[in-house]
Design an enzyme around this catalytic site. Structure first.
Site, mmCIF file in Angstrom:
data_model
loop_
_atom_site.group_PDB
_atom_site.id
_atom_site.type_symbol
_atom_site.label_atom_id
_atom_site.label_comp_id
_atom_site.label_asym_id
_atom_site.label_seq_id
_atom_site.Cartn_x
_atom_site.Cartn_y
_atom_site.Cartn_z
ATOM 1 C CG ASP A 59 54.512 8.907 19.154
ATOM 2 O OD1 ASP A 59 54.786 8.304 20.215
ATOM 3 O OD2 ASP A 59 53.642 9.901 19.109
ATOM 4 C CB SER A 126 57.906 9.228 39.314
ATOM 5 O OG SER A 126 57.428 10.101 40.404
ATOM 6 C CE1 TYR A 151 54.374 11.021 35.089
ATOM 7 C CE2 TYR A 151 53.592 11.444 37.357
ATOM 8 C CZ TYR A 151 54.761 11.212 36.397
ATOM 9 O OH TYR A 151 56.105 10.820 36.525
ATOM 10 C CE LYS A 155 56.636 7.860 34.384
ATOM 11 N NZ LYS A 155 57.669 7.809 33.506
HETATM 12 C C1 UD1 Z 1 54.638 15.991 40.557
HETATM 13 C C2 UD1 Z 1 54.242 14.716 40.834
HETATM 14 C C3 UD1 Z 1 55.371 13.764 40.266
HETATM 15 C C4 UD1 Z 1 55.786 13.829 38.729
HETATM 16 C C5 UD1 Z 1 56.301 15.278 38.733
HETATM 17 C C6 UD1 Z 1 56.438 15.476 37.368
HETATM 18 C C7 UD1 Z 1 52.595 14.709 42.253
HETATM 19 C C8 UD1 Z 1 52.002 14.267 43.696
HETATM 20 N N1 UD1 Z 1 53.681 14.561 41.965
HETATM 21 O O1 UD1 Z 1 55.661 16.225 41.263
HETATM 22 O O2 UD1 Z 1 54.683 12.374 40.366
HETATM 23 O O3 UD1 Z 1 56.839 12.887 38.776
HETATM 24 O O4 UD1 Z 1 55.364 16.160 39.103
HETATM 25 O O5 UD1 Z 1 56.218 16.521 36.788
HETATM 26 O O6 UD1 Z 1 51.536 15.072 41.517
HETATM 27 N N2 UD1 Z 1 54.176 24.006 43.785
HETATM 28 C C9 UD1 Z 1 53.647 25.227 44.401
HETATM 29 N N3 UD1 Z 1 53.397 26.195 43.245
HETATM 30 C C10 UD1 Z 1 53.474 25.781 41.964
HETATM 31 C C11 UD1 Z 1 54.080 24.603 41.611
HETATM 32 C C12 UD1 Z 1 54.219 23.590 42.585
HETATM 33 O O7 UD1 Z 1 53.551 25.825 45.444
HETATM 34 O O8 UD1 Z 1 53.170 26.548 41.239
HETATM 35 C C13 UD1 Z 1 54.419 22.963 45.047
HETATM 36 C C14 UD1 Z 1 53.590 21.834 45.021
HETATM 37 O O9 UD1 Z 1 52.674 21.694 45.717
HETATM 38 C C15 UD1 Z 1 54.732 20.702 45.720
HETATM 39 C C16 UD1 Z 1 55.973 21.398 45.029
HETATM 40 O O10 UD1 Z 1 55.767 22.750 44.797
HETATM 41 O O11 UD1 Z 1 54.661 20.843 46.911
HETATM 42 C C17 UD1 Z 1 56.622 20.591 44.167
HETATM 43 O O12 UD1 Z 1 55.766 20.446 43.082
HETATM 44 P P1 UD1 Z 1 55.956 20.025 41.373
HETATM 45 O O13 UD1 Z 1 57.095 20.555 40.981
HETATM 46 O O14 UD1 Z 1 54.893 20.162 40.426
HETATM 47 O O15 UD1 Z 1 56.396 18.268 41.926
HETATM 48 P P2 UD1 Z 1 55.660 17.378 42.501
HETATM 49 O O16 UD1 Z 1 54.141 17.743 42.856
HETATM 50 O O17 UD1 Z 1 56.453 16.990 43.658
#
Ligand code: UD1
Length: 344
Positions: A59, A126, A151, A155
């Site tokens: 770790d 990020s 989180y 960063k």
């Molecule tokens: C998120 C974090 C980012 C981080 C990354 C790491 C935010 C704003 N960003 O990225 O800083 O580095 O995770 O894990 O929190 N979505 C759905 N349904 C789902 C999952 C996601 O609609 O079940 C949508 C989200 O609303 C988003 C997109 O898919 O618009 C991408 O989501 P996700 O893959 O979680 O990434 P980020 O939110 O961009």
């Protein structure tokens, strides 16, 4: 050939990067505490490259063990630091866990670098540091916005710690890589994303729904100010992302850096909405992804995509894979996992 320490090297981006490092001849030492990854990843890496990387279950928060590890592998030329916690929601519930894991690890590494004469440091950052950018596509000079989660804050703080530390130590240099949304899997099908429990990120949820492990994908909002109302992100193939790390390390080792801290956006330059991702995934893979629209997810950014031209020009790197190919690789990986589970 140079020896690279990869923290978090059995994780999603870490494992793909280890493969690319080994492919060009770097010797790799992985340290990982396996808190969000599996030791079997080493088998996958070995199958692809024919080389099993050195591995230590450590770790990064544990300074004494880290110090011993640097003694054991005493000629490390560069560190790529992936090991970190990354679930946004969990970070809101357990902020101290995130500050400890992400910040103490970083401080330990930066403190141990001069003691063990390691001069080069690559850091996984990020696009979250930009928040909702005022101007799109977002360049590296866009202002850092207040973080929306512990989180995200780790960063931002980490980037500041790196700046201050490198500034104070003229022999050392660092490359900060700001990732957009890495997705997809290695074309061999041997390594890919392995989320623990219910996935937070979009793509693993999509593939798990398509294969029937989850009933329905929830799309977080269709009332955003975007053409189809769903959020827009810059999705980049994880292998493209991994290759950028190799170039960043080579650039530092070959003394081609222009500043002692360099920052690069790693994205494709193209924004796609959640609904476009689902539609393209269904089309290229010939499989349905049942979904429904639900409320917005707290803390989500409406739209963000990269201006990757600085990385394109300075690193001579571009994200090459199409989103179609990337989504095919994600599906192939999920199917491989299902086949392996059946065999066991
Ligand atoms: C998120 C974090 C980012 C981080 C990354 C790491 C935010 C704003 N960003 O990225 O800083 O580095 O995770 O894990 O929190 N979505 C759905 N349904 C789902 C999952 C996601 O609609 O079940 C949508 C989200 O609303 C988003 C997109 O898919 O618009 C991408 O989501 P996700 O893959 O979680 O990434 P980020 O939110 O961009």
């Amino acid at each position: 050939m140079a020896k690279i320490l990869v923290t978090g090297g059995t994780g999603y981006i870490g494992s793909h990067t280890v493969v690319e490092l080994q492919k060009v001849g770097f010797e790799v030492v992985i340290i990982d505490n396996l808190s969000n990854s599996n030791i079997d990843v080493l088998n996958g890496i070995e199958k692809i490259t024919g080389i099993r990387p050195a591995f230590e279950n450590i770790d990064c928060v544990d300074y004494v063990s880290m110090d011993r590890m640097f003694e054991k592998y005493n000629d490390i030329d560069a560190i790529i630091h992936f090991a970190a916690s990354k679930a946004v929601g969990e970070s809101v519930e357990k902020p101290l866990l995130y500050y400890r894991n992400n910040i103490v690890s970083l401080i330990n590494l930066l403190q141990l670098m001069p003691i063990h004469k390691v001069k080069n440091f690559v850091f996984s950052s990020s696009c979250t540091v930009y928040g909702q950018p005022d101007v799109l596509p977002v360049t590296e000079s866009a202002p850092i916005k207040p973080a929306l989660s512990p989180y995200g804050n780790t960063k931002q703080i980490s980037e500041e710690i790196i700046h201050d530390t490198i500034h104070a130590n003229p022999c050392y240099q660092s490359t900060i890589l700001r990732y957009f949304n890495p997705i997809g899997a290695h074309p061999s099908g041997e390594i890919g994303e392995l989320p623990n429990g219910v996935p937070n990120n979009l793509l693993p949820f999509v593939t798990q729904t398509a294969i029937g492990l989850r009933k329905q994908l929830q799309v977080y909002g269709n009332d955003y100010n975007t053409p189809d109302g769903s959020c827009i992100r810059d999705y980049i193939h994880v292998v493209d992302l991994a290759k950028a790390h190799v170039i960043a390390v080579q650039r530092m080792l070959n003394h081609h850096t222009k500043n002692r801290v360099e920052i690069f956006n790693l994205g494709t330059g193209r924004g796609l909405s959640v609904l476009e991702i689902i539609e393209t995934f269904e089309k290229v893979n010939g499989v349905k992804v049942p979904y429904r629209i639900v409320n917005r997810r707290e803390g989500d950014i409406e739209k963000v995509w990269a201006d990757p031209s600085f990385a394109n020009n300075e690193l001579g790197w571009t994200a090459k894979e199409t989103v179609e190919e990337t989504l095919r690789s994600a599906w192939a990986w999920e199917q491989n996992l299902a086949n392996k589970a059946k065999e066991e």
